[in-house]
Design a protein around this motif. Sequence first.
Motif, PDB file in Angstrom:
ATOM      1  N   ILE A   1       8.958  57.449 -23.396  1.00  0.00           N
ATOM      2  CA  ILE A   1       9.519  56.155 -22.949  1.00  0.00           C
ATOM      3  C   ILE A   1      10.218  56.267 -21.582  1.00  0.00           C
ATOM      4  O   ILE A   1      10.022  55.451 -20.741  1.00  0.00           O
ATOM      5  N   ILE A   2      11.068  57.357 -21.558  1.00  0.00           N
ATOM      6  CA  ILE A   2      11.511  57.658 -20.429  1.00  0.00           C
ATOM      7  C   ILE A   2      10.782  57.859 -19.142  1.00  0.00           C
ATOM      8  O   ILE A   2      10.707  57.486 -18.148  1.00  0.00           O
ATOM      9  N   PHE A   3       9.621  58.712 -19.388  1.00  0.00           N
ATOM     10  CA  PHE A   3       8.670  58.843 -18.408  1.00  0.00           C
ATOM     11  C   PHE A   3       8.009  57.408 -17.972  1.00  0.00           C
ATOM     12  O   PHE A   3       7.705  57.292 -16.695  1.00  0.00           O
ATOM     13  N   ILE A   4       7.591  56.723 -18.777  1.00  0.00           N
ATOM     14  CA  ILE A   4       7.079  55.496 -18.614  1.00  0.00           C
ATOM     15  C   ILE A   4       7.938  54.376 -17.660  1.00  0.00           C
ATOM     16  O   ILE A   4       7.574  54.021 -16.605  1.00  0.00           O
ATOM     17  N   LEU A   5       9.276  54.297 -18.071  1.00  0.00           N
ATOM     18  CA  LEU A   5      10.210  53.699 -17.379  1.00  0.00           C
ATOM     19  C   LEU A   5      10.524  54.089 -15.938  1.00  0.00           C
ATOM     20  O   LEU A   5      10.577  53.524 -15.078  1.00  0.00           O
ATOM     21  N   VAL A   6      10.566  55.569 -15.631  1.00  0.00           N
ATOM     22  CA  VAL A   6      10.876  56.156 -14.611  1.00  0.00           C
ATOM     23  C   VAL A   6       9.835  56.163 -13.626  1.00  0.00           C
ATOM     24  O   VAL A   6       9.867  55.858 -12.523  1.00  0.00           O
ATOM     25  N   GLY A   7       8.326  56.235 -14.099  1.00  0.00           N
ATOM     26  CA  GLY A   7       6.980  55.932 -13.514  1.00  0.00           C
ATOM     27  C   GLY A   7       6.985  54.581 -13.245  1.00  0.00           C
ATOM     28  O   GLY A   7       6.642  54.476 -11.734  1.00  0.00           O
ATOM     29  N   SER A   8       7.564  53.617 -13.784  1.00  0.00           N
ATOM     30  CA  SER A   8       7.294  52.208 -13.447  1.00  0.00           C
ATOM     31  C   SER A   8       8.311  51.986 -12.256  1.00  0.00           C
ATOM     32  O   SER A   8       7.835  51.363 -11.296  1.00  0.00           O
ATOM     33  N   LEU A   9       9.678  52.393 -12.495  1.00  0.00           N
ATOM     34  CA  LEU A   9      10.792  52.455 -11.433  1.00  0.00           C
ATOM     35  C   LEU A   9       9.926  53.122  -9.792  1.00  0.00           C
ATOM     36  O   LEU A   9      10.036  52.440  -8.701  1.00  0.00           O
ATOM     37  N   SER A  10       9.303  54.155  -9.948  1.00  0.00           N
ATOM     38  CA  SER A  10       8.723  54.763  -8.893  1.00  0.00           C
ATOM     39  C   SER A  10       7.663  54.279  -8.365  1.00  0.00           C
ATOM     40  O   SER A  10       7.537  53.981  -7.052  1.00  0.00           O
ATOM     41  N   PHE A  11       6.820  53.719  -9.150  1.00  0.00           N
ATOM     42  CA  PHE A  11       5.765  52.605  -8.569  1.00  0.00           C
ATOM     43  C   PHE A  11       6.163  51.599  -8.021  1.00  0.00           C
ATOM     44  O   PHE A  11       5.519  51.244  -6.984  1.00  0.00           O
ATOM     45  N   ILE A  12       7.048  50.859  -8.409  1.00  0.00           N
ATOM     46  CA  ILE A  12       7.781  49.753  -7.755  1.00  0.00           C
ATOM     47  C   ILE A  12       8.456  50.190  -6.362  1.00  0.00           C
ATOM     48  O   ILE A  12       8.043  49.552  -5.290  1.00  0.00           O
TER      49      ILE A  12
ATOM     50  N   THR B   1       4.950  58.736  -9.719  1.00  0.00           N
ATOM     51  CA  THR B   1       4.368  57.839 -10.759  1.00  0.00           C
ATOM     52  C   THR B   1       3.064  58.496 -11.322  1.00  0.00           C
ATOM     53  O   THR B   1       3.172  58.327 -12.313  1.00  0.00           O
ATOM     54  N   ALA B   2       2.282  59.163 -10.638  1.00  0.00           N
ATOM     55  CA  ALA B   2       0.880  59.545 -11.269  1.00  0.00           C
ATOM     56  C   ALA B   2       1.404  60.964 -12.269  1.00  0.00           C
ATOM     57  O   ALA B   2       0.942  60.849 -13.194  1.00  0.00           O
ATOM     58  N   TYR B   3       2.384  61.728 -11.810  1.00  0.00           N
ATOM     59  CA  TYR B   3       2.971  62.708 -12.636  1.00  0.00           C
ATOM     60  C   TYR B   3       3.416  62.308 -14.012  1.00  0.00           C
ATOM     61  O   TYR B   3       3.015  62.741 -15.122  1.00  0.00           O
ATOM     62  N   LEU B   4       4.464  61.256 -13.822  1.00  0.00           N
ATOM     63  CA  LEU B   4       5.188  60.776 -14.956  1.00  0.00           C
ATOM     64  C   LEU B   4       4.129  59.971 -15.907  1.00  0.00           C
ATOM     65  O   LEU B   4       4.143  60.172 -17.248  1.00  0.00           O
ATOM     66  N   TRP B   5       3.227  59.238 -15.478  1.00  0.00           N
ATOM     67  CA  TRP B   5       2.329  58.312 -16.261  1.00  0.00           C
ATOM     68  C   TRP B   5       1.195  59.422 -16.589  1.00  0.00           C
ATOM     69  O   TRP B   5       0.769  59.189 -17.892  1.00  0.00           O
ATOM     70  N   LEU B   6       0.887  60.402 -16.153  1.00  0.00           N
ATOM     71  CA  LEU B   6      -0.140  61.338 -16.714  1.00  0.00           C
ATOM     72  C   LEU B   6       0.565  61.886 -17.878  1.00  0.00           C
ATOM     73  O   LEU B   6      -0.450  62.266 -18.894  1.00  0.00           O
ATOM     74  N   ASN B   7       1.774  62.425 -17.941  1.00  0.00           N
ATOM     75  CA  ASN B   7       2.410  63.010 -19.135  1.00  0.00           C
ATOM     76  C   ASN B   7       2.767  61.897 -20.082  1.00  0.00           C
ATOM     77  O   ASN B   7       3.499  62.505 -20.939  1.00  0.00           O
ATOM     78  N   SER B   8       2.736  60.756 -19.993  1.00  0.00           N
ATOM     79  CA  SER B   8       3.172  59.799 -20.995  1.00  0.00           C
ATOM     80  C   SER B   8       2.201  58.959 -21.470  1.00  0.00           C
ATOM     81  O   SER B   8       2.198  58.467 -22.638  1.00  0.00           O
ATOM     82  N   SER B   9       1.245  58.269 -20.539  1.00  0.00           N
ATOM     83  CA  SER B   9       0.372  57.261 -21.107  1.00  0.00           C
ATOM     84  C   SER B   9      -1.167  57.281 -20.336  1.00  0.00           C
ATOM     85  O   SER B   9      -1.085  57.285 -19.110  1.00  0.00           O
ATOM     86  N   ASP B  10      -2.109  57.459 -20.927  1.00  0.00           N
ATOM     87  CA  ASP B  10      -3.383  57.443 -20.401  1.00  0.00           C
ATOM     88  C   ASP B  10      -3.681  56.295 -19.826  1.00  0.00           C
ATOM     89  O   ASP B  10      -4.317  56.262 -18.782  1.00  0.00           O
ATOM     90  N   ARG B  11      -3.383  55.211 -20.407  1.00  0.00           N
ATOM     91  CA  ARG B  11      -3.807  54.055 -20.085  1.00  0.00           C
ATOM     92  C   ARG B  11      -2.998  53.466 -18.768  1.00  0.00           C
ATOM     93  O   ARG B  11      -3.735  53.190 -17.657  1.00  0.00           O
ATOM     94  N   LEU B  12      -1.737  53.938 -18.442  1.00  0.00           N
ATOM     95  CA  LEU B  12      -1.166  53.616 -17.176  1.00  0.00           C
ATOM     96  C   LEU B  12      -1.623  54.540 -16.215  1.00  0.00           C
ATOM     97  O   LEU B  12      -1.872  54.232 -15.104  1.00  0.00           O
ATOM     98  N   TYR B  13      -1.771  55.674 -16.615  1.00  0.00           N
ATOM     99  CA  TYR B  13      -2.405  56.859 -15.507  1.00  0.00           C
ATOM    100  C   TYR B  13      -3.719  56.249 -15.170  1.00  0.00           C
ATOM    101  O   TYR B  13      -3.884  56.170 -13.850  1.00  0.00           O
TER     102      TYR B  13
END
Length: 121
Positions: free
Chosen positions: A5-16, A36-48
């Motif tokens: 969840i933290i990776f998804i949230l921080v990844g979303s912030l870095s994407f923005i 963003t790519a690193y965080l979403w790769l390690n948290s959600s295949d769909r987001l990545y």
Amino acid sequence: MLKKIIFILVGSLSFILGTVGIFLPVLPTVPFYLLTAYLWLNSSDRLYSYFTKSKYYQTYIQKMFIEKKASKSSLIKMLLMVFIVLLIPFIIFNSLHVRIILVTVFLAHLIFGYIYFNKNK
């Protein structure tokens, strides 16, 4: 689960922030998109998967840094933004040392950018 969840949230912030950086030269797009790519790769295949197929990822990461391809207009735009960002402290600070460092940083961008994008040609 909490880490994901933290990776998804921080990844979303870095994407923005990376997307805002496309329009504001003071925010760097590429580092935020790489984060963003690193965080979403390690948290959600769909987001990545969504992110790596997006137009912004394809333009700023895939073409420029993986394939090392950039149009002359995009290179000029990139160098113009670097010039503007470095010109602001150049004008504000009345220090010869600071100005020498800023000119050196800009010249380094020119030289290493030329070498980087012409390496495979």
